[in-house]
Design a protein around this motif. Sequence first.
Motif, PDB file in Angstrom:
ATOM      1  N   SER A  77     -52.383   0.892  -9.413  1.00  0.00           N
ATOM      2  CA  SER A  77     -51.595   1.600  -8.284  1.00  0.00           C
ATOM      3  C   SER A  77     -52.318   3.110  -7.931  1.00  0.00           C
ATOM      4  O   SER A  77     -52.842   3.584  -8.816  1.00  0.00           O
ATOM      5  CB  SER A  77     -50.419   1.943  -8.975  1.00  0.00           C
ATOM      6  OG  SER A  77     -50.287   2.792  -9.992  1.00  0.00           O
ATOM      7  N   ILE A  78     -52.212   3.263  -6.789  1.00  0.00           N
ATOM      8  CA  ILE A  78     -52.625   4.449  -6.196  1.00  0.00           C
ATOM      9  C   ILE A  78     -51.733   4.788  -4.861  1.00  0.00           C
ATOM     10  O   ILE A  78     -51.375   3.859  -4.120  1.00  0.00           O
ATOM     11  CB  ILE A  78     -54.176   4.458  -6.079  1.00  0.00           C
ATOM     12  CG1 ILE A  78     -54.546   6.077  -5.629  1.00  0.00           C
ATOM     13  CG2 ILE A  78     -54.447   3.538  -4.925  1.00  0.00           C
ATOM     14  CD1 ILE A  78     -56.038   6.255  -5.512  1.00  0.00           C
ATOM     15  N   GLU A 111     -46.059   3.777  -4.035  1.00  0.00           N
ATOM     16  CA  GLU A 111     -46.751   3.692  -5.321  1.00  0.00           C
ATOM     17  C   GLU A 111     -46.871   5.017  -6.151  1.00  0.00           C
ATOM     18  O   GLU A 111     -47.976   5.293  -6.674  1.00  0.00           O
ATOM     19  CB  GLU A 111     -47.894   3.010  -5.172  1.00  0.00           C
ATOM     20  CG  GLU A 111     -47.665   1.384  -4.761  1.00  0.00           C
ATOM     21  CD  GLU A 111     -46.587   0.849  -5.839  1.00  0.00           C
ATOM     22  OE1 GLU A 111     -46.527   1.191  -6.837  1.00  0.00           O
ATOM     23  OE2 GLU A 111     -46.279  -0.258  -5.247  1.00  0.00           O
ATOM     24  N   GLN A 112     -46.107   6.180  -5.553  1.00  0.00           N
ATOM     25  CA  GLN A 112     -46.439   7.232  -6.279  1.00  0.00           C
ATOM     26  C   GLN A 112     -46.093   7.238  -7.701  1.00  0.00           C
ATOM     27  O   GLN A 112     -45.156   6.798  -7.985  1.00  0.00           O
ATOM     28  CB  GLN A 112     -45.946   8.370  -5.568  1.00  0.00           C
ATOM     29  CG  GLN A 112     -45.843   9.801  -5.827  1.00  0.00           C
ATOM     30  CD  GLN A 112     -47.029  10.580  -5.143  1.00  0.00           C
ATOM     31  OE1 GLN A 112     -46.570  10.632  -3.768  1.00  0.00           O
ATOM     32  NE2 GLN A 112     -47.714  11.186  -5.688  1.00  0.00           N
ATOM     33  N   ILE A 113     -47.065   7.731  -8.388  1.00  0.00           N
ATOM     34  CA  ILE A 113     -46.754   7.803  -9.980  1.00  0.00           C
ATOM     35  C   ILE A 113     -46.222   9.099 -10.274  1.00  0.00           C
ATOM     36  O   ILE A 113     -46.706  10.239  -9.882  1.00  0.00           O
ATOM     37  CB  ILE A 113     -48.002   7.502 -10.784  1.00  0.00           C
ATOM     38  CG1 ILE A 113     -48.454   6.276 -10.250  1.00  0.00           C
ATOM     39  CG2 ILE A 113     -47.867   7.874 -12.145  1.00  0.00           C
ATOM     40  CD1 ILE A 113     -47.579   4.894 -10.908  1.00  0.00           C
ATOM     41  N   VAL A 114     -44.951   9.271 -11.059  1.00  0.00           N
ATOM     42  CA  VAL A 114     -44.589  10.498 -11.289  1.00  0.00           C
ATOM     43  C   VAL A 114     -44.281  10.547 -12.767  1.00  0.00           C
ATOM     44  O   VAL A 114     -44.168   9.589 -13.528  1.00  0.00           O
ATOM     45  CB  VAL A 114     -43.321  10.804 -10.796  1.00  0.00           C
ATOM     46  CG1 VAL A 114     -43.384  10.849  -9.106  1.00  0.00           C
ATOM     47  CG2 VAL A 114     -42.145   9.525 -10.938  1.00  0.00           C
ATOM     48  N   ARG A 120     -42.826  10.716 -18.921  1.00  0.00           N
ATOM     49  CA  ARG A 120     -43.678   9.707 -19.067  1.00  0.00           C
ATOM     50  C   ARG A 120     -44.006   8.781 -17.473  1.00  0.00           C
ATOM     51  O   ARG A 120     -43.339   9.217 -16.674  1.00  0.00           O
ATOM     52  CB  ARG A 120     -43.526   8.280 -19.934  1.00  0.00           C
ATOM     53  CG  ARG A 120     -42.352   7.476 -19.386  1.00  0.00           C
ATOM     54  CD  ARG A 120     -41.953   6.545 -20.476  1.00  0.00           C
ATOM     55  NE  ARG A 120     -41.166   5.460 -19.938  1.00  0.00           N
ATOM     56  CZ  ARG A 120     -41.551   4.050 -19.275  1.00  0.00           C
ATOM     57  NH1 ARG A 120     -42.888   4.131 -19.238  1.00  0.00           N
ATOM     58  NH2 ARG A 120     -40.603   3.294 -18.808  1.00  0.00           N
ATOM     59  N   GLN A 121     -45.058   8.368 -17.573  1.00  0.00           N
ATOM     60  CA  GLN A 121     -45.531   7.808 -16.230  1.00  0.00           C
ATOM     61  C   GLN A 121     -44.625   6.756 -15.918  1.00  0.00           C
ATOM     62  O   GLN A 121     -44.340   5.804 -16.398  1.00  0.00           O
ATOM     63  CB  GLN A 121     -47.159   7.111 -16.382  1.00  0.00           C
ATOM     64  CG  GLN A 121     -48.248   8.121 -16.205  1.00  0.00           C
ATOM     65  CD  GLN A 121     -49.518   7.744 -15.972  1.00  0.00           C
ATOM     66  OE1 GLN A 121     -49.509   6.546 -15.785  1.00  0.00           O
ATOM     67  NE2 GLN A 121     -50.319   8.762 -15.745  1.00  0.00           N
ATOM     68  N   GLU A 126     -39.045   3.365  -9.396  1.00  0.00           N
ATOM     69  CA  GLU A 126     -38.384   2.866 -10.579  1.00  0.00           C
ATOM     70  C   GLU A 126     -37.546   3.823 -11.097  1.00  0.00           C
ATOM     71  O   GLU A 126     -36.962   3.551 -12.192  1.00  0.00           O
ATOM     72  CB  GLU A 126     -39.423   2.228 -11.747  1.00  0.00           C
ATOM     73  CG  GLU A 126     -40.332   0.940 -11.339  1.00  0.00           C
ATOM     74  CD  GLU A 126     -41.380   0.634 -12.204  1.00  0.00           C
ATOM     75  OE1 GLU A 126     -41.424   1.505 -13.082  1.00  0.00           O
ATOM     76  OE2 GLU A 126     -42.025  -0.307 -12.124  1.00  0.00           O
ATOM     77  N   VAL A 127     -37.861   5.229 -10.600  1.00  0.00           N
ATOM     78  CA  VAL A 127     -36.830   6.269 -11.093  1.00  0.00           C
ATOM     79  C   VAL A 127     -35.627   6.169 -10.797  1.00  0.00           C
ATOM     80  O   VAL A 127     -35.168   6.263  -9.605  1.00  0.00           O
ATOM     81  CB  VAL A 127     -37.689   7.510 -10.473  1.00  0.00           C
ATOM     82  CG1 VAL A 127     -36.770   8.560 -10.955  1.00  0.00           C
ATOM     83  CG2 VAL A 127     -39.158   7.525 -11.041  1.00  0.00           C
TER      84      VAL A 127
END
Lengths: 733, 173
Positions: A77-78, A111-114, A120-121, A126-127
């Motif tokens: 993901s990116i 697809e932002q990773i937070v 945690r990543q 999904e948040v």
Amino acid sequence: MVTRQQVLSVLFLLALCSRMLAAGGSVAGRVTAKGDAEALVGVNILLQGTVRGTTTNSKGEYRIPDVPPGPQTLVFSIVGYQRETRSRVVVEEGKETMLNVSMTQTPVQTEQIVVTASKRQQSLEEVPVSISVIDAAAIQQRNAITIEDALRYIPGVNMTGFQVNIRGSSGYSRGAGSRVLMLLDGIPFLTGDTGELNFESIPVGQVDRIEVVKGASSALYGSNALGGVINVITKPIPEVSETIVRAYAGLYNKPSYDQWKWSDHPRYYNGQSVSYAHKSGDLGIALFLSRQFDDAYRQNDQRRRYNFYMKTRQDFSSSNSLTLNFGLLYQYGGQFLYWRNLDSALIPPAIQQTDNVKSMRYYASGMYNGVLADNLLFTAKAIWYHNDWGFETIHQYGRNESLSDMINIEASSTWLLNRVHALTFGLNGNLDIIGADLFGNHVGGGFALYGQDEMKLSQMFTLTLGARFDWQSIGLTEPTGQLNPKAAVAFIPVAGTTVRASVGRGFRIPSVAEAFLSGEVSNLATVPNKDLKPERSLSYEAGVSQMIGDWGTFDVAAFRSDYDDLIEAGLIVSSSNIPYIQWRNVTKARVQGFETSLKLGLFQGGLQYSLGYTYVYPEDLTKNDLLKYRPRHVFYTNLLMQLGWVSAGADFRYISRVDRIDEELVQLGIIPDGDERVPIYVADFRIGADLSFTGVPVSVTVNLNNAFQHNYVELIGNLMPPRTYVLTLEGRF
Amino acid sequence: MNRIRIATLLLLSIVLLWSGCDTGLAPINEPSGFSGVIRFKNWPPPDSVRDLRIVAFTTYPTDSAGILLTLLSGNAAVYPPNLNASGSLPKFVDSAPYTFTTKDGINLKVQQYNYIVVAQLYGPNSFTDWRPAGVYTTEPNTFNPSPVRVLLHRIVPNIDIEVDFHNPPPKPW
């Protein structure tokens, strides 16, 4: 006394332990963009069901060693690309499995990773709480000089002076205490004395992204996370050596009215910075140095600021690393508390004209990350944050100084127990040492334990339950223990749709400044209050996030927070009829509202458009009135166009006129014309060119801020900057 | 349909952008000060009334350095502002209305003034030859000074001063 050798021994043992646990094969390959086969840098690759992962280097290559034999699933993901999942990747003992992946670009930022919502990543979709992210590119395009400049464009966030208000949680507390917790790379970063956010200590040039969690987050983060959390994440050290030189020069437009002119000279501001990053084997280092000069558009508001920042990272193995940071800020300048009156809006009262403030702030922090098993990640973090600031008010007090040291240590783990349970748990300790002319000498501290279980009950449904217990003492009449539970659900009925709901408790320990300030504020005496209690909240939120094809996202959320014992600074009249200021637990309050946001990516991402609107109804239930300094309507919109090597953007924000301010400061004549305020309409424009196609690795940006020169205040008696013109040059070598 | 929505959103944004053309806050430009009438009695010979000014002191002046140093230190305000002799209050008249504001005087501020006088230059030395000829008081037939609070953007009316050159108030400096 723990020696350096003992610390190194522990780290070595942890690394060794990890290596002993490691076995199996490895997976490696290259990630490219579909179509032009361009290498993608910084792609997150996660071995599903474990805490193991990596990112691609400058050539788009990656390698995950020590992967258990058998069929594995890898997730790529990116931002800006569709997530790719590769299932049943067969890994054999002692062998390397090659897996090249090409990813499809999407016009909108998906697809932002937070990392802030659950420590945690996680993928943003999904948040189970509302979270906004602003990345380095957006910060740079706006030529944000400090972090708060960048925060002004996040939906649901508005600034009152230097204080952050997330969805109506905060008003204005005169720099004492904050209902928003700021983190630096996940580590609490509030000053030990006033408990405030100090944005200037973090060099904007080293920020990778800022994550803003909206709503009470005390179940994971403890005190201060009553209204939300701002996590400033610094840039990783690049694989290839990099030197960045940046310079900007700005000019304030002349005031709208001749009678506001106080200087015959144009007012300028400028800044220069240089950063260097180098990686040699497993050791990386990044250095940053900057200076910023601001003549100021207001009299006696000038600033001189110097920042130094250093980051080092040692990778002991592919899954164990130690990161150390050091930051230093030296700043001096005048002080503009409020205007003389609206006719002389850019001049402070005569009594303030010789005030000055000098600050020396530095911090050292460290973070160890270790994969102890494929499903167990251990993290240890610590920070020492030293603040020394003082001000002189020649006419009244002589020099006042405050020295404080804040130490925070945390150990946490993420344990992926099985396919259902992802546990996050940890313990935290803190110590504050304060010696101040205004607050006295105090030593405070406490500890906390927390745990959270994210239960993936089905592919569609995730339930999160968690709680944190805090015990804190700062020398108040009663030390405080507090249990903050939370529950949250995320429901993904179909791909692209996420329904979320959460409920959680928040709390905040009063800062030393609020409890013990003894001196004068706005020419009024302040009286300490040792009987202050923590303020508490119960927050609810429900929201839906919806993808619109592959070119847009829409989000809507409703929220409500009920506050007890809200701490407010109030004007009190003594029995001898003398007015004074004291912080008290005076208010029961309710803040509710809704928020919508929309992001569109058109013409293959060449045109990005977003807007956000937040409605807040902030009730003071004790006084049956509205809370102070909370605007009811906050609207942002921005447009970004990219055409080859040229980019252009526009931002607009509308913030409704706040209903209530500190009326007593006006009635007593302390801040003349202090009740003069208007709705805020601010439009900013920018155009930039990346000249690297000419062979010169330089980019140029021109910003036009407050283009229509709207004269407004965020804070009582403080006119905001007029139109400004900024030219920025950046070279990357 | 989607294009129409997008166009609507863009249009709405542009309208909002242009609405930013409102310049927002502006100076109020309402002066602050006080006004009234000075009533004169028993004019002396012209060579002993060389100049007349209204002087407002924040505190009762006991400083022997006199009016000028008090003025320079920012603790007094003067009207009329033209410090040449030609800028004096009218002389040899029965009464003179005045309006002393932050715009039409020297050093007047939004604050309380506790001693307001009509000051008379009675000799050739413009640094030292000053004395009070009348004082603002709300107590008839006394020289007890009464305070006046200058309010922001308001002219406080009826600050009348009686000047009897045969019966001047005591000289405090």
